[in-house]
Design a protein around this motif. Sequence first.
Motif, PDB file in Angstrom:
ATOM      1  N   LEU A   1       3.322 -11.905  -1.363  1.00 24.85           N
ATOM      2  CA  LEU A   1       2.365 -11.354  -0.404  1.00 24.85           C
ATOM      3  C   LEU A   1       1.718 -12.473   0.401  1.00 24.85           C
ATOM      4  O   LEU A   1       1.569 -12.373   1.623  1.00 24.85           O
ATOM      5  CB  LEU A   1       1.300 -10.543  -1.146  1.00 24.85           C
ATOM      6  CG  LEU A   1       0.286  -9.794  -0.289  1.00 24.85           C
ATOM      7  CD1 LEU A   1       1.002  -8.783   0.604  1.00 24.85           C
ATOM      8  CD2 LEU A   1      -0.724  -9.089  -1.182  1.00 24.85           C
ATOM      9  N   GLU A   2       1.334 -13.545  -0.274  1.00 23.07           N
ATOM     10  CA  GLU A   2       0.712 -14.679   0.406  1.00 23.07           C
ATOM     11  C   GLU A   2       1.664 -15.308   1.411  1.00 23.07           C
ATOM     12  O   GLU A   2       1.278 -15.623   2.544  1.00 23.07           O
ATOM     13  CB  GLU A   2       0.271 -15.714  -0.629  1.00 23.07           C
ATOM     14  CG  GLU A   2      -0.394 -16.939  -0.021  1.00 23.07           C
ATOM     15  CD  GLU A   2      -0.781 -17.973  -1.069  1.00 23.07           C
ATOM     16  OE1 GLU A   2      -1.387 -18.986  -0.697  1.00 23.07           O
ATOM     17  OE2 GLU A   2      -0.460 -17.754  -2.265  1.00 23.07           O
TER      18      GLU A   2
ATOM     19  N   GLU B   1      -6.300  -4.110  -3.270  1.00 24.36           N
ATOM     20  CA  GLU B   1      -7.184  -4.741  -2.281  1.00 24.36           C
ATOM     21  C   GLU B   1      -6.416  -5.741  -1.413  1.00 24.36           C
ATOM     22  O   GLU B   1      -6.575  -5.769  -0.189  1.00 24.36           O
ATOM     23  CB  GLU B   1      -8.345  -5.441  -2.982  1.00 24.36           C
ATOM     24  CG  GLU B   1      -9.349  -4.503  -3.649  1.00 24.36           C
ATOM     25  CD  GLU B   1      -8.864  -3.961  -4.981  1.00 24.36           C
ATOM     26  OE1 GLU B   1      -9.509  -3.038  -5.517  1.00 24.36           O
ATOM     27  OE2 GLU B   1      -7.836  -4.468  -5.494  1.00 24.36           O
ATOM     28  N   LYS B   2      -5.570  -6.545  -2.066  1.00 18.63           N
ATOM     29  CA  LYS B   2      -4.812  -7.554  -1.325  1.00 18.63           C
ATOM     30  C   LYS B   2      -3.715  -6.915  -0.467  1.00 18.63           C
ATOM     31  O   LYS B   2      -3.423  -7.388   0.638  1.00 18.63           O
ATOM     32  CB  LYS B   2      -4.227  -8.576  -2.291  1.00 18.63           C
ATOM     33  CG  LYS B   2      -5.277  -9.490  -2.912  1.00 18.63           C
ATOM     34  CD  LYS B   2      -4.659 -10.567  -3.784  1.00 18.63           C
ATOM     35  CE  LYS B   2      -5.734 -11.485  -4.340  1.00 18.63           C
ATOM     36  NZ  LYS B   2      -5.177 -12.568  -5.196  1.00 18.63           N
ATOM     37  N   LEU B   3      -3.096  -5.868  -0.996  1.00 24.30           N
ATOM     38  CA  LEU B   3      -2.087  -5.168  -0.207  1.00 24.30           C
ATOM     39  C   LEU B   3      -2.707  -4.569   1.058  1.00 24.30           C
ATOM     40  O   LEU B   3      -2.131  -4.646   2.148  1.00 24.30           O
ATOM     41  CB  LEU B   3      -1.437  -4.065  -1.046  1.00 24.30           C
ATOM     42  CG  LEU B   3      -0.530  -4.529  -2.192  1.00 24.30           C
ATOM     43  CD1 LEU B   3      -0.135  -3.331  -3.052  1.00 24.30           C
ATOM     44  CD2 LEU B   3       0.711  -5.226  -1.660  1.00 24.30           C
ATOM     45  N   LYS B   4      -3.887  -4.005   0.905  1.00 23.82           N
ATOM     46  CA  LYS B   4      -4.583  -3.426   2.044  1.00 23.82           C
ATOM     47  C   LYS B   4      -4.988  -4.500   3.038  1.00 23.82           C
ATOM     48  O   LYS B   4      -4.830  -4.324   4.259  1.00 23.82           O
ATOM     49  CB  LYS B   4      -5.813  -2.656   1.573  1.00 23.82           C
ATOM     50  CG  LYS B   4      -6.569  -1.954   2.694  1.00 23.82           C
ATOM     51  CD  LYS B   4      -7.751  -1.158   2.153  1.00 23.82           C
ATOM     52  CE  LYS B   4      -8.504  -0.452   3.265  1.00 23.82           C
ATOM     53  NZ  LYS B   4      -9.660   0.327   2.741  1.00 23.82           N
ATOM     54  N   ALA B   5      -5.504  -5.618   2.535  1.00 21.07           N
ATOM     55  CA  ALA B   5      -5.940  -6.708   3.412  1.00 21.07           C
ATOM     56  C   ALA B   5      -4.769  -7.281   4.215  1.00 21.07           C
ATOM     57  O   ALA B   5      -4.946  -7.717   5.358  1.00 21.07           O
ATOM     58  CB  ALA B   5      -6.593  -7.812   2.585  1.00 21.07           C
ATOM     59  N   ALA B   6      -3.575  -7.284   3.609  1.00 17.86           N
ATOM     60  CA  ALA B   6      -2.390  -7.822   4.281  1.00 17.86           C
ATOM     61  C   ALA B   6      -1.735  -6.797   5.200  1.00 17.86           C
ATOM     62  O   ALA B   6      -0.782  -7.116   5.920  1.00 17.86           O
ATOM     63  CB  ALA B   6      -1.372  -8.307   3.248  1.00 17.86           C
TER      64      ALA B   6
END
Length: 219
Positions: free
Chosen positions: A114-115, A174-179
């Motif tokens: 993801l990063e 949260e990270k999936l949404k932010a990306a």
Amino acid sequence: MQEFGINGKNMGKIFCIMGKSSSGKDTLYKQILKTKDLPLSQIILYTTRPIRFGETNGVEYFFVDEQRLKELEAEGKVIEVRAYHTVCGVWKYFTVNDGQIDLAEQNYLMITTLEAYTRFRDYFGASSVESVYVEVEDGLRLKRALEREMLQKEPKYAELCRRFLADTEDFSEEKLKAAGIKNRFLNEDLENTRKEITSYIRSVLRNCDMAGYDIEKGV
């Protein structure tokens, strides 16, 4: 706004397959690359981790040491790099601007985190990078991971557990949404998931209408 190459052609796409460990993304990646009617090239990443049983240098990854990574960084060729503190030491994965990527001529398929996906998006532009997130129920995923690790000459069960737990944080909602990850594929049946992802890629390439390619014939 669409981006165009030097000859007026639409720029190609980089399709980034992502997912937690043992989600089936590696198998899907290999199968989709073999699809003859899709104009997709591969991007092979580099890693400093030890090669695993069944892997081949230059196929899954380019396996290098820390010294080679430092040389590539000094040459300004490293696009993105990530480090993982494992029970076996620090393992690094990175992408190199080594001539593999030419968006004026090709579309690409790659496995990434993801990063790294967000860094690719920033580096090449959001219009050139597409997400493909593969997910599996955690119980099934853990079962697959254990079965795969048992096949290794020297199973590293502690590292398996560390990686499994780390994925929960790395791929949190949260990270999936932010990306901005919206293209999600539930891998309950490998063949059905392959068809779904292949159909999605075809639809993107049709919309892109990349000059010089017949998407139906793959030429």
